[in-house]
Design an enzyme around this catalytic site. Structure first.
Site, short mmCIF file in Angstrom:
data_model
loop_
_atom_site.label_atom_id
_atom_site.label_comp_id
_atom_site.label_asym_id
_atom_site.label_seq_id
_atom_site.Cartn_x
_atom_site.Cartn_y
_atom_site.Cartn_z
N HIS A 1 0.83 -1.22 0.00
CA HIS A 1 0.00 0.00 0.00
C HIS A 1 0.86 1.26 0.00
O HIS A 1 0.42 2.31 0.48
CB HIS A 1 -0.96 0.02 1.20
CG HIS A 1 -1.71 -1.25 1.40
ND1 HIS A 1 -2.93 -1.50 0.82
CD2 HIS A 1 -1.38 -2.39 2.07
CE1 HIS A 1 -3.34 -2.72 1.15
NE2 HIS A 1 -2.40 -3.28 1.90
N SER B 1 14.91 22.07 -15.01
CA SER B 1 13.79 22.99 -15.16
C SER B 1 14.28 24.27 -15.83
O SER B 1 15.43 24.67 -15.65
CB SER B 1 13.22 23.31 -13.79
OG SER B 1 12.52 24.53 -13.82
N LYS C 1 16.61 21.97 -10.06
CA LYS C 1 15.86 20.77 -10.39
C LYS C 1 16.62 19.73 -11.19
O LYS C 1 17.42 20.04 -12.07
CB LYS C 1 14.59 21.15 -11.19
CG LYS C 1 13.58 21.92 -10.39
CD LYS C 1 12.89 21.05 -9.35
CE LYS C 1 12.00 20.11 -10.05
NZ LYS C 1 10.69 19.95 -9.54
N ASN D 1 15.02 16.37 -12.87
CA ASN D 1 13.73 15.70 -13.00
C ASN D 1 13.83 14.37 -13.75
O ASN D 1 14.59 14.25 -14.72
CB ASN D 1 12.75 16.61 -13.75
CG ASN D 1 12.44 17.87 -12.96
OD1 ASN D 1 12.44 17.85 -11.73
ND2 ASN D 1 12.21 18.96 -13.67
N GLU E 1 9.16 9.39 -16.50
CA GLU E 1 7.78 9.87 -16.63
C GLU E 1 7.23 9.59 -18.02
O GLU E 1 6.06 9.23 -18.19
CB GLU E 1 7.72 11.38 -16.34
CG GLU E 1 7.89 11.68 -14.85
CD GLU E 1 8.13 13.16 -14.57
OE1 GLU E 1 7.83 13.59 -13.45
OE2 GLU E 1 8.64 13.89 -15.44
#
Ligand code: ARG
Length: 444
Positions: free
Chosen positions: A155, A276, A282, A284, A289
């Site tokens: 979970h 970014s 940043k 990323n 993704e």
């Protein structure tokens, strides 16, 4: 303009209608395969005396010119498809007397089905390679991290301690099943529909086994109607790709979570991350993704092909053409996602200290504590579960155990070590699993 096959029609095709009928990217994808099919078919026609030696040699010579010139010498945009375009180019190069005989005993229906199978089986072999690269990389990272303690989740909550190697092997095993699926898929793809012609085969004495052999197929799609109209191999392919992407997407999701500040368990390599345009700090996980997002695109391809096929009467219908771009989309995404994932896994830095520190949070040792109570005090597990639950929620001290036993029960390394059963995270068991998988991998 396609002037060679519109005898029945009194007008040239309308320009925007032509554009609507075309599927240029998918046709580029099967260009090489189309030439292979043309050559094999021509040789077979010659061997069975359906065309003369002279005609065959002129045709093969023309095909060679097209092969050497490459797809750039074709005027693909002017034709309905690659098959019409190549045949027209051939006739332009060598004349209709010989060139006009190549399409004897053949239709674009069996031709395109054969081309797709040739192009797809090639991609499947590449996918098998890329998948094995990823499996090898995962196994290597697992080997390095047999003792790397980390919190295991259910979970998405801290659950019990495990090791990074144990976690990585779970992904490895899922990908191994994908390999088995790809292998089975390859053998169902690698069958020849050629010789089925439009759907009812042909009255010429062709030899289907010969073209099958020349093109390296393992067998025939026997029934000529099935041969031109079956696309379940293609749907199966996108299904297998969807499952692979689902596995990659789950892994990508973990890389995204684990590299975030909240988890702080890994750092991805600079070479596979983005930054970014406004926030200078940043780093990323865009690649991960996009794997996650493109999984959705591949599922979309699967839904599209299933829906396109579902009400199609026998045998060939032009609807079938609309499937191929989805196959190309799905295969292209799956290939690049596998390669991207291999780079991310291969280059990630494991933050083992930070992973270990999490084991002091979140009561991950509660199961071990309950198990110890069962062992030491001889009480039922359900009772021990209750006691530990109270200890956690009410903060009461555990009086049932002495200090040394308590300390042992709460040690995450010992917890992992105690889980020696088949498939468990104990370093010894994980080493055994790694060795077995390494042997299997070296055989693939
Ligand atoms: N480009 C077509 C396809 O992909 C080739 C077959 C066309 N056949 C036909 N009878 N219109 O399916």
């Amino acid at each position: 303009m396609d002037i060679i096959r519109r005898g029945r029609l009194k007008k040239q095709i309308d320009e925007s209608s032509l554009e609507f009928l075309q599927s240029l990217d998918a046709d580029r994808w099967i260009f090489d395969a189309d030439l292979l099919v043309d050559k094999a078919h021509t040789r077979m026609l010659l061997e069975n005396k359906i065309i003369s030696e002279k005609e065959a040699s002129i045709i093969l010579d023309g095909l060679k010119q097209i092969e050497e010139g490459g797809i750039e010498i074709l005027e693909l945009e002017a034709y309905e498809d690659i098959h019409a375009c190549v045949e027209s180019k051939l006739i332009e190069l060598i004349g209709e007397e010989a060139g006009g005989r190549m399409h004897t005993a053949r239709s674009r229906n069996d031709e395109v089905a054969t081309c797709i199978r040739i192009a797809l089986r090639r991609e499947e072999l590449k996918l098998i390679d890329y998948l094995n690269d990823l499996r090898g990389t995962i196994l290597k990272r697992a080997e390095e991290n047999v003792e790397t303690l980390m919190p295991g989740f259910t979970h998405l909550q801290f659950a019990q301690p495990t090791t990074l190697a144990h976690h990585l092997l779970a992904h490895f095993d899922a990908l191994s099943r994908d390999l088995e699926r790809l292998d089975a898929l390859y053998h169902r793809t690698n069958l020849s529909p050629l010789g089925a012609a439009a759907f009812a085969s042909t009255s010429f004495p062709i030899d289907r086994d010969r073209t099958m052999e020349l093109l390296g197929f393992e067998g025939l799609v026997e029934n000529s109607m099935d041969a031109v109209s079956a696309r379940d191999f293609l749907i199966e392919a996108i299904s297998v790709f969807s499952i692979i992407m689902m596995h990659l997407s789950r892994l990508a999701e973990e890389l995204i979570l684990w590299s975030s500040q909240g988890f702080d368990m890994i750092e991805l390599d600079d070479a596979v991350t983005s930054t970014s345009s406004i926030m200078p700090q940043k780093k990323n996980p865009d690649l991960a993704e996009l794997i996650r997002a493109k999984t959705g695109t591949v599922y979309g391809d699967l839904t599209a092909v299933l829906t396109i096929m579902k009400a199609m009467p026998m045998s060939y219908n032009r609807d079938l053409q609309e499937l191929t771009p989805h196959l190309l989309s799905a295969v292209t995404i799956t290939k690049s996602s596998l390669r991207g994932m291999t780079k991310m896994i291969g280059g990630m830095r494991v933050k083992s200290e930070s992973m270990r520190a999490k084991l002091d949070l979140g009561d991950l040792m509660a199961t071990d504590l309950a198990d110890t109570l069962v062992r030491e005090c001889g009480i039922p597990f359900r009772t021990a579960h209750k006691i530990v639950g109270e200890v956690i929620s009410e903060g009461r001290r555990i009086e049932e155990l002495d200090e040394a036993t308590l300390k042992e029960a709460l040690d995450p390394a010992l917890s992992v070590d105690r889980r020696k059963v088949t498939g468990g995270p104990s370093p010894r068991e994980v080493r055994r699993m790694i060795d077995k998988r390494k042997k299997a991998l070296s055989l693939t």
